[in-house]
Motif scaffolding. Structure first.
Motif, short mmCIF file in Angstrom:
data_model
loop_
_atom_site.label_atom_id
_atom_site.label_comp_id
_atom_site.label_asym_id
_atom_site.label_seq_id
_atom_site.Cartn_x
_atom_site.Cartn_y
_atom_site.Cartn_z
N UNK A 26 4.48 -54.66 -12.06
CA UNK A 26 5.88 -54.38 -11.74
C UNK A 26 6.70 -54.15 -13.01
N UNK A 27 6.52 -55.04 -14.01
CA UNK A 27 7.27 -54.91 -15.25
C UNK A 27 6.84 -53.65 -16.01
N UNK A 28 5.55 -53.34 -16.00
CA UNK A 28 5.07 -52.16 -16.70
C UNK A 28 5.69 -50.88 -16.14
N UNK A 29 5.75 -50.77 -14.83
CA UNK A 29 6.36 -49.59 -14.23
C UNK A 29 7.86 -49.57 -14.47
N UNK A 30 8.46 -50.74 -14.45
CA UNK A 30 9.90 -50.81 -14.70
C UNK A 30 10.24 -50.30 -16.10
N UNK A 31 9.38 -50.62 -17.07
CA UNK A 31 9.62 -50.19 -18.45
C UNK A 31 9.33 -48.70 -18.62
N UNK A 32 8.15 -48.26 -18.20
CA UNK A 32 7.69 -46.91 -18.52
C UNK A 32 8.27 -45.83 -17.62
N UNK A 33 8.62 -46.17 -16.38
CA UNK A 33 9.13 -45.15 -15.47
C UNK A 33 10.58 -45.37 -15.07
N UNK A 34 11.19 -46.41 -15.64
CA UNK A 34 12.59 -46.67 -15.35
C UNK A 34 13.51 -45.69 -16.08
N UNK A 35 14.72 -45.53 -15.57
CA UNK A 35 15.72 -44.67 -16.19
C UNK A 35 16.74 -45.54 -16.93
N UNK A 36 16.99 -45.17 -18.19
CA UNK A 36 17.91 -45.94 -19.02
C UNK A 36 19.21 -45.15 -19.18
N UNK A 37 20.29 -45.58 -18.47
CA UNK A 37 21.53 -44.79 -18.45
C UNK A 37 22.39 -44.99 -19.69
N UNK A 38 23.06 -43.93 -20.10
CA UNK A 38 24.04 -44.01 -21.19
C UNK A 38 25.13 -42.96 -20.95
N UNK A 39 26.32 -43.26 -21.45
CA UNK A 39 27.47 -42.38 -21.23
C UNK A 39 27.57 -41.32 -22.32
N UNK A 40 27.93 -40.11 -21.90
CA UNK A 40 28.13 -39.01 -22.83
C UNK A 40 29.56 -38.50 -22.67
N UNK A 41 30.29 -38.40 -23.78
CA UNK A 41 31.67 -37.90 -23.76
C UNK A 41 31.64 -36.40 -24.08
N UNK A 42 32.11 -35.59 -23.16
CA UNK A 42 32.11 -34.14 -23.34
C UNK A 42 33.30 -33.71 -24.20
N UNK A 43 33.32 -32.41 -24.53
CA UNK A 43 34.37 -31.86 -25.40
C UNK A 43 35.75 -32.03 -24.77
N UNK A 44 35.81 -31.87 -23.45
CA UNK A 44 37.11 -31.98 -22.77
C UNK A 44 37.54 -33.42 -22.55
N UNK A 45 36.75 -34.38 -23.03
CA UNK A 45 37.12 -35.78 -22.91
C UNK A 45 36.56 -36.49 -21.69
N UNK A 46 35.95 -35.75 -20.76
CA UNK A 46 35.36 -36.37 -19.58
C UNK A 46 34.04 -37.05 -19.95
N UNK A 47 33.71 -38.06 -19.15
CA UNK A 47 32.47 -38.80 -19.38
C UNK A 47 31.46 -38.51 -18.27
#
Length: 321
Positions: free
Chosen positions: A22-43
């Motif tokens: 369970x932990x192995x799949x959580x690490x290797x196939x999980x998605x790690x979210x992060x925020x990106x700020x665009x040029x117009x200021x939207x995230x």
């Protein structure tokens, strides 16, 4: 008391490797979210994948070594006269098998990896015939044929998949094949070690993992993965906790497995681990939504049935020509 130890070891293997999967799949196939700020200021939210296979295996080997070292200190194991070359060779093949297996998870789901790794009897049989000059009973060939058929049924690609998916899945399958070849070589080396010096399971676990830690440390420094992983862990610190849990469950599972091998023999261990693999697949399907078709279920059941029958009937060693 003997029976109680069997249930203790079996429960330890089940729980350790169940959570390990369970932990192995959580690490290797999980998605790690992060925020990106665009040029117009939207995230917007984007996702990153874990791609540090060497680091993952290094953490496992460090924990395996520490647990084995602790066990060897608590329970005196006697002198180990095994030649260092054998342990170094076993470590290299083990590492290649682990790295290929873990990298495959970037292209194939965990149930596919588990079914693929269940094909271990195939490289073991091939190397036994070609290198060890062994002969096998007819039922052994039948069981291996069933395993091959089951794997083919499980891994057949659906026609609706795109060309890109076909290419990616092909890479994952190739990595699984390479991992299986390494598994076959590991078995051959271990048989030579047991025949010549007969070390305990804890001794083999300790020294083999010590060599693995040495090799992986060199690889991770030369490749620069340590720095890339550090940056990744800085962005997603919870991955460190998951890696430590992966290492702990791997080490405890290995300790129970080696203990069962030394006390009850490989036949019993094969039955226990085969049953454990089946429940790992079920857990992956239920918890991570890896849908399995009827054709794939038939293939999975065929593989596990063949493995169980092989373990049940393999009461005597193969005869030499």
């Amino acid at each position: 008391m003997h029976k109680n130890r069997f249930f203790l070891y079996a429960a330890g293997i089940f729980m350790s490797y169940f959570y390990f999967g369970i932990v192995q799949e959580k690490i290797t196939r999980g998605k790690y979210p992060y925020e990106v700020v665009k040029v117009d200021g939207t995230k917007s939210t984007e996702y990153e994948k874990y791609t540090y296979a060497v680091t993952l295996v290094l953490v496992q080997c460090i924990m395996n070594f520490l647990v084995a070292k602790t066990a060897a200190t608590l329970w005196h194991q006697g002198e180990d006269t095994t030649h260092k070359f054998y342990y170094a060779s076993m470590s290299i093949t083990y590492l290649l098998a682990m790295i290929c297996s873990n990298m495959a998870l970037q292209w194939v789901p965990y149930p596919t990896q588990v079914i693929g790794k269940s094909a271990k009897p195939i490289p073991v049989m091939i190397l036994g015939v070609l290198v060890g000059k062994k002969s096998y009973a007819l039922r052994k060939y039948i069981f291996v044929f069933m395993i091959v058929c089951g794997i083919v049924l499980f891994m057949l690609k659906d026609k609706v998949k795109s060309q890109t998916e076909e290419s990616s899945i092909g890479i994952g399958e190739l990595l699984l094949v390479l991992s299986l070849i390494m598994d076959g070589l590991i078995g051959a080396i271990q048989e030579r070690i047991r025949a010549e010096s007969k070390p305990t399971g804890v001794q083999m676990m300790e020294i083999a993992n010590a060599w693995s830690v040495l090799f992986l440390s060199i690889i991770i420094i030369i490749s620069g993965e340590y720095y890339k992983f550090y940056e990744f862990a800085t962005r997603f610190p919870y991955v460190v906790t998951n890696l430590l849990m992966l290492g702990i469950t791997s080490a405890v599972g290995q300790l129970f497995l080696y203990s069962m091998v030394s006390e009850f023999g490989p036949l019993v261990v094969s039955v226990v681990t085969t049953t454990r693999k089946f429940f790992t697949v079920l857990a992956s399907v239920i918890l991570f939504g890896n849908a399995i078709s009827i054709r794939q279920w038939i293939g999975a059941i065929t593989v596990f049935t063949a493995l169980f029958l092989d373990a049940f009937y393999s009461k005597s060693a193969p005869k030499k020509l």
